[in-house]
Scaffold this active site. Structure first.
Site, short mmCIF file in Angstrom:
data_model
loop_
_atom_site.label_atom_id
_atom_site.label_comp_id
_atom_site.label_asym_id
_atom_site.label_seq_id
_atom_site.Cartn_x
_atom_site.Cartn_y
_atom_site.Cartn_z
N GLY A 1 -1.91 2.16 5.30
CA GLY A 1 -2.42 0.63 5.35
C GLY A 1 -1.33 -0.22 5.72
N ASP B 1 -5.38 -12.85 4.26
CA ASP B 1 -6.59 -12.10 4.76
C ASP B 1 -8.10 -12.34 3.99
OD1 ASP B 1 -5.62 -10.55 2.62
OD2 ASP B 1 -5.35 -8.64 4.05
N HIS C 1 0.82 -1.25 -0.30
CA HIS C 1 0.05 -0.12 -0.09
C HIS C 1 0.89 1.23 0.06
CE1 HIS C 1 -3.90 -2.09 0.25
NE2 HIS C 1 -3.39 -2.59 1.80
#
Length: 470
Positions: free
Chosen positions: A205, A322, A197
């Site tokens: 992030g 994730d 990010h």
């Protein structure tokens, strides 16, 4: 362990739909920028009985070409504090599990201890003034200046020797890139990397330096002319996309949860690259609720056809785990078995298209004990050509200690401590899916609509027919 249903998500974990969240740990950071960023949002269910199995493993490499793992325990110093979602305890648990299951001693793997990335390498992507801000940020007198660079926020808290910690992770990913480009070896892994990010002049992030973008920039400086980057984190790989949005030598593909419901709020099908690089930025915005079958169907409709058209010399991948059902910061519903299938598919493409030149990075993943170590141990095993069956039992002592280690490190009850630790490396899920075929899929299925939108936007820019080529 069978993958739990939604009612088993640990109490108190933060959800993507919480209206109060406005960061990596929450909702999109702001309104969509049409130049950089429509996608469906309802959960996808992929059709009747699926008819395809995941790709078979790639052929073994000669023992003389071991896979490199760039690792130093000091990488755990990249630590935003005990209650930050991205706690480095996940790395220690992964390395311990990989060791106890024999992956780190496999003949197909060797360790490389990296050094800190030099400023001139980090500046292949980041502005010099930003490096100065990162170095100065731990000084309380510089707090106001640090905030101008995205530092000192809840996502990116300031910690002592932050530059050195981030530069070591970046050095590891550059070391892995060097190994792949100059190899043998042909494969390399940077588990602590994948911080996708960070922007040229801004932390974002949980990411200070964008190590995958820096490694790609290093590959270009070393003579590569076609580098493909595939990002399978649940969050859009916005920083890597931004770094190469104007560069036709780099193809970036990101499969992620739709930005309307998740940070960073970008990553839509119409983000296709600048006029000088049309078609080299590719995004598949997946609806919340996408499971293994849906994710693999989306992958099959976009990634292989574009990589085969682009013919990269090197494949760089980011493996945030994730996307798992148990992850507390997102809403996809994959299993570790589905994630493993994605690793095997990308591995096979590296052999088919790049003579095996494959650099795999870590990334997101916030189920610190129950998911991350199992997923990334399997990533290491795939890269090292070291077969680990999904039904492999987790070592009892490791399994018992993992939730305790997370609680000791964070002060909070872990995912594994809440829903129970799995007993095996996989989730016991049969991974089958319906691969993308000719046409535009089912117009009533939000996942199919998302894939078809990406194919319509990008395939013609590569001379491909989105209704035929796959």
């Amino acid at each position: 362990m069978t993958v739990p249903d939604e009612t088993q998500r640990p109490v108190g974990t933060r959800r993507v739909g919480d209206a109060t969240r406005g960061s990596h740990a929450g909702r999109p950071a702001g309104p969509r920028d049409p130049a950089r960023t429509s996608g469906p949002e309802r959960a996808a269910r992929v059709g009747p009985a699926a008819v395809a199995e995941p790709a078979p493993p790639a052929p073994d490499e000669p023992a003389a070409e071991p896979t490199v793992l760039a690792w130093d325990p000091a990488m755990a110093h990249y630590d935003f504090g005990p209650q930050h979602p991205m706690h480095p305890v996940r790395l220690g648990l992964t390395m311990d599990l990989a060791s106890q299951l024999g992956v780190l001693d496999a003949p197909g793997l060797r360790m490389a201890t990296p050094s800190l990335a030099a400023d001139e390498l980090i500046e292949l992507v980041h502005d010099p003034i930003y490096l100065s801000a990162v170095r100065a940020a731990p000084d309380p007198a510089r707090a106001r200046m640090a905030a101008l660079f995205g530092l000192g926020t809840s996502d990116n808290p300031i910690f002592t020797r932050m530059h050195e910690a981030a530069a070591l992770i970046t050095g590891g990913t550059i070391e892995a890139a060097r190994a792949v480009w100059s190899g043998p070896p042909r494969h390399a892994v940077s588990l602590a990397g994948g911080l996708h990010h960070a922007m040229a002049g801004m932390a974002s992030g949980f990411c200070i330096y964008n190590d995958p973008a820096i490694a790609i920039a290093w590959l270009l400086s070393a003579g590569a002319t076609r580098v493909a980057y595939v990002d399978i984190d649940v969050h859009h790989g916005d920083g890597v996309q931004a770094a190469f949005y104007d560069d036709p030598r780099v193809l970036t593909i990101s499969l992620h949860q739709c930005g309307r419901s998740l940070f960073p709020g970008t990553g839509y099908a119409d983000e296709c690259g600048s006029p000088n690089a049309r078609g080299t930025s590719v995004n598949v915005a997946l609806p919340p609720g996408t499971d293994d079958a849906g994710w693999l169907r989306a992958y099959s409709g976009v990634v292989p056809v574009l990589l085969r058209a682009f013919r990269p010399q090197v494949l760089v991948t980011q493996h945030g785990c994730d996307t798992h059902l148990l992850d507390p910061l997102a809403d996809l519903r994959m299993s570790v078995d589905g994630q493993r299938a994605s690793y095997e598919a990308l591995h096979a493409l590296s052999h088919e298209l790049c003579d095996g030149r494959w650099l795999a990075c870590g990334g997101g993943g916030y189920a610190l004990d129950a998911v991350v170590p199992r997923a990334w141990t399997q990533l290491l095993a795939v890269a090292a050509h070291h077969t680990l069956e999904p039904g492999t039992e987790l070592p009892p002592q490791w399994r018992a200690a993992a939730p305790q280690r997370v609680r000791a490190a964070t002060g909070e009850v872990s995912i594994g401590g809440t829903v129970g630790m799995p007993r095996t490396l996989g989730d016991g899920v049969s991974v089958r899916y319906r691969p993308w075929d000719a046409g535009e899929g089912d117009p009533d299925n939000p996942l199919d609509r998302a894939v078809a939108e990406t194919r319509r936007a990008v395939l013609p820019l590569h001379g491909l027919d989105p209704t035929v080529d796959r």
